[in-house]
Write an enzyme that holds these catalytic residues in place. Structure first.
Site, PDB file in Angstrom:
ATOM      1  N   HIS B  64       0.831  -1.212   0.000  1.00 19.67           N
ATOM      2  CA  HIS B  64       0.000   0.000   0.000  1.00 19.67           C
ATOM      3  C   HIS B  64       0.865   1.262   0.000  1.00 19.67           C
ATOM      4  O   HIS B  64       1.921   1.308   0.634  1.00 19.67           O
ATOM      5  CB  HIS B  64      -0.956  -0.009   1.200  1.00 19.67           C
ATOM      6  CG  HIS B  64      -2.136  -0.912   0.995  1.00 19.67           C
ATOM      7  ND1 HIS B  64      -2.881  -1.435   2.030  1.00 19.67           N
ATOM      8  CD2 HIS B  64      -2.698  -1.383  -0.160  1.00 19.67           C
ATOM      9  CE1 HIS B  64      -3.851  -2.182   1.527  1.00 19.67           C
ATOM     10  NE2 HIS B  64      -3.761  -2.184   0.212  1.00 19.67           N
ATOM     11  N   ASP B  66       0.786   4.165   1.373  1.00 18.43           N
ATOM     12  CA  ASP B  66       1.194   4.866   2.601  1.00 18.43           C
ATOM     13  C   ASP B  66       2.338   4.141   3.306  1.00 18.43           C
ATOM     14  O   ASP B  66       2.832   4.615   4.335  1.00 18.43           O
ATOM     15  CB  ASP B  66      -0.003   5.093   3.544  1.00 18.43           C
ATOM     16  CG  ASP B  66      -0.734   3.821   3.938  1.00 18.43           C
ATOM     17  OD1 ASP B  66      -0.758   2.873   3.139  1.00 18.43           O
ATOM     18  OD2 ASP B  66      -1.288   3.775   5.047  1.00 18.43           O
ATOM     19  N   ASP B 211      -0.031  -3.714   8.513  1.00 17.01           N
ATOM     20  CA  ASP B 211      -1.484  -3.626   8.699  1.00 17.01           C
ATOM     21  C   ASP B 211      -2.066  -5.037   8.849  1.00 17.01           C
ATOM     22  O   ASP B 211      -1.653  -5.963   8.153  1.00 17.01           O
ATOM     23  CB  ASP B 211      -2.114  -2.909   7.505  1.00 17.01           C
ATOM     24  CG  ASP B 211      -1.667  -1.456   7.420  1.00 17.01           C
ATOM     25  OD1 ASP B 211      -0.795  -1.051   8.212  1.00 17.01           O
ATOM     26  OD2 ASP B 211      -2.185  -0.735   6.546  1.00 17.01           O
ATOM     27  N   HIS B 270      -0.171   3.989  13.551  1.00 18.81           N
ATOM     28  CA  HIS B 270      -1.002   3.905  12.340  1.00 18.81           C
ATOM     29  C   HIS B 270      -2.452   4.269  12.672  1.00 18.81           C
ATOM     30  O   HIS B 270      -3.384   3.513  12.467  1.00 18.81           O
ATOM     31  CB  HIS B 270      -0.920   2.464  11.773  1.00 18.81           C
ATOM     32  CG  HIS B 270      -1.451   2.316  10.366  1.00 18.81           C
ATOM     33  ND1 HIS B 270      -2.774   2.046  10.109  1.00 18.81           N
ATOM     34  CD2 HIS B 270      -0.841   2.382   9.161  1.00 18.81           C
ATOM     35  CE1 HIS B 270      -2.942   1.937   8.780  1.00 18.81           C
ATOM     36  NE2 HIS B 270      -1.783   2.135   8.195  1.00 18.81           N
TER      37      HIS B 270
END
Lengths: 322, 322
Positions: B64, B66, B211, B270
């Site tokens: 991803h 980010d 994540d 995060h």
């Protein structure tokens, strides 16, 4: 017209200066334009009033990373913030490959359409309601453009004597004529806006150049420009030491051109990281200004991140230091 | 072991928090490791003592943006700064496509070699002199890893009684044995370091997760870990409203896992941009801490950009607020 520097460093960011980006606004609405998008451009924007939802178009001067690496993040943030309006991206064709690959390999999709427009075609010309934009090819290690922004749709002044002489009394028709609209009267006659209004000033014009070692290429487009924003990566002594390969300009070179072209305002930017604000010894940023002032006698500015400029209707350029 | 957060925001940067990046150092040298590289990571590094020349390896948890969009800029800056040492990049295979395309379409070449290592192979394992790194597959919208850093090459204590009993007097051989080297004596006998030294403590171990919506996947690797760095994108009420599709964790979920696993230290990071430090109404970042503390009774930290942590040899984790 207003503009704000989002980055003023060449190649790599420093603590005080990000890599290149410029936000430009006509001033008559909240829509704005972005010229170049180095990494961290979206971060700088968080400290301004420019919103990604109101971004009207992105202009990229050339493909070097310090002018483009902020695009994938800026576009995905606009998408996460819910933008739906299509977004034109004007730049070299490789941009599409870079952006498409970045999105595809980061599992990203955008909530809006990207419209790529090749800036390197010979007849490049873009406009919206507020702005007319043309390109000028520069001389750098890769194809590179300057973009000239000329305002459109200037305010009209009603020729009230003529209106009254022709029996057109004050009323809603006056408002339409002043907005530039033609009016069909009840008796079928047509009043043309251009017959009953006049524009009292010339349009404001701003030239935003990419990296370039030959400022003279801008002579034609700088004719009648109010201001030129141009790189001055080095002072002349450093440029001589570095040699010609990076294809950048020295302060002296740009200043000499601006003086010859009779430019009233010159804004230098894109400084090598070797020029800090202060240093116990060695080069400092004021060396760039000193060198330019030796040959240029118009109004000189050295860009700093987040400095905000206003190009007024009287063609004066003012800077609010950040 | 030391680490510094370079970004602690989920998805998009905020004024106070950049997107994900973590600098990690063994502490015995100036070499360091980077875990994830969101846009603006190189900018954050300018405010730390970590140098791109001493970067030992980059670990990317997942593709991803980010967590990855800072890579092209960080790599080209390292190159412009003259790095020559090869650089391993550990991550999913799409990273190579993203980086190669970004470099090729920005006219960039690097002054050093990139060595791509696929983090998604079943037997992934990486080590250098100072650190041993393993991966754990997590549960997210795309393949995602946690990286467990375990220190190597711990300091040895000489068993002087045994050395003297065996007739090995104090001298240069003692130094070699203490460094872990075996020694061949003049008479041909071999003294093995492991017979004459001992290691008095267990290695420090840190788990850095990407994540993830299922913290329980980390149970095995968190056994004997000193600290877990894990996302807590939302509080539970927001997670319930958002629904399961983003595949993130709530503070409650991670805290419950950490409590069950007996983890002594938990660092949450995060965070969704909807949790500011202060707000007149609505959610604030302390809601995340409050929710976690309800179920987790170890030492809890909420990461902030540029906060610097030390994991001491006594396995205590300390934070110097930036």
């Amino acid at each position: 017209m207003e503009f704000t520097f989002l980055g003023t460093s060449a190649g790599t960011p420093t603590r005080a200066r990000n890599v290149t980006g410029l936000a430009l606004r006509h001033g008559s609405g909240r829509h704005w334009y972005l010229v170049d998008c180095g990494e961290g451009t979206q971060h700088r924007l968080l400290h301004t009033r420019y919103s990604l939802a109101r971004l009207q178009a992105i202009f990229i001067t050339h493909v070097h990373g310090d002018h483009t690496f902020g695009l994938p993040g800026l576009l995905t943030s606009a998408s996460m913030n819910g933008r739906t309006d299509p977004l034109p991206i004007i730049g070299p064709p490789q941009l599409k490959t870079f952006i498409d690959t970045s999105l595809a390999n980061s599992d990203s999709t955008l909530s809006f359409e990207l419209r790529f427009i090749d800036s390197e075609t010979e007849d490049f010309h873009w406009q919206d309601r507020a702005m007319d934009v043309t390109g000028t090819a520069l001389s750098h290690r890769v194809p590179c453009q300057a973009y000239t922004f000329t305002e459109r749709d200037l305010e009209r002044r009603l020729l009230t004597d003529r209106l009254e002489a022709d029996g057109v009394g004050a009323g809603p028709d006056w408002g339409r004529l002043q907005k530039g609209e033609d009016v069909v009267r009840e008796n079928g006659t047509v009043l043309r806006s251009e017959d009953y209004t006049t524009i009292d000033r010339r349009p404001r014009r701003l030239v935003v150049a990419g990296d370039n070692d030959t400022p003279e290429l801008l002579a034609e487009t700088c004719h009648q420009a109010d201001a030129l924003i141009h790189e001055a990566t080095y002072t002349q002594d450093v440029a001589d030491r570095v040699g010609p390969w990076p294809q950048h300009s020295s302060a002296k070179q740009v200043a000499r051109f601006a003086q010859a072209a009779g430019l009233p305002n010159l804004v230098l930017t894109h400084f090598s990281a070797r020029y800090p604000a202060r240093a116990p010894s060695g080069p400092v940023i004021s060396d760039i200004a000193d060198e330019a002032r030796e040959v240029y006698h118009g109004t000189l500015f050295l860009a700093r991140d987040l400095d905000h400029y206003r190009l007024n209707k009287d063609h004066n350029l003012e800077c609010d230091r950040s």
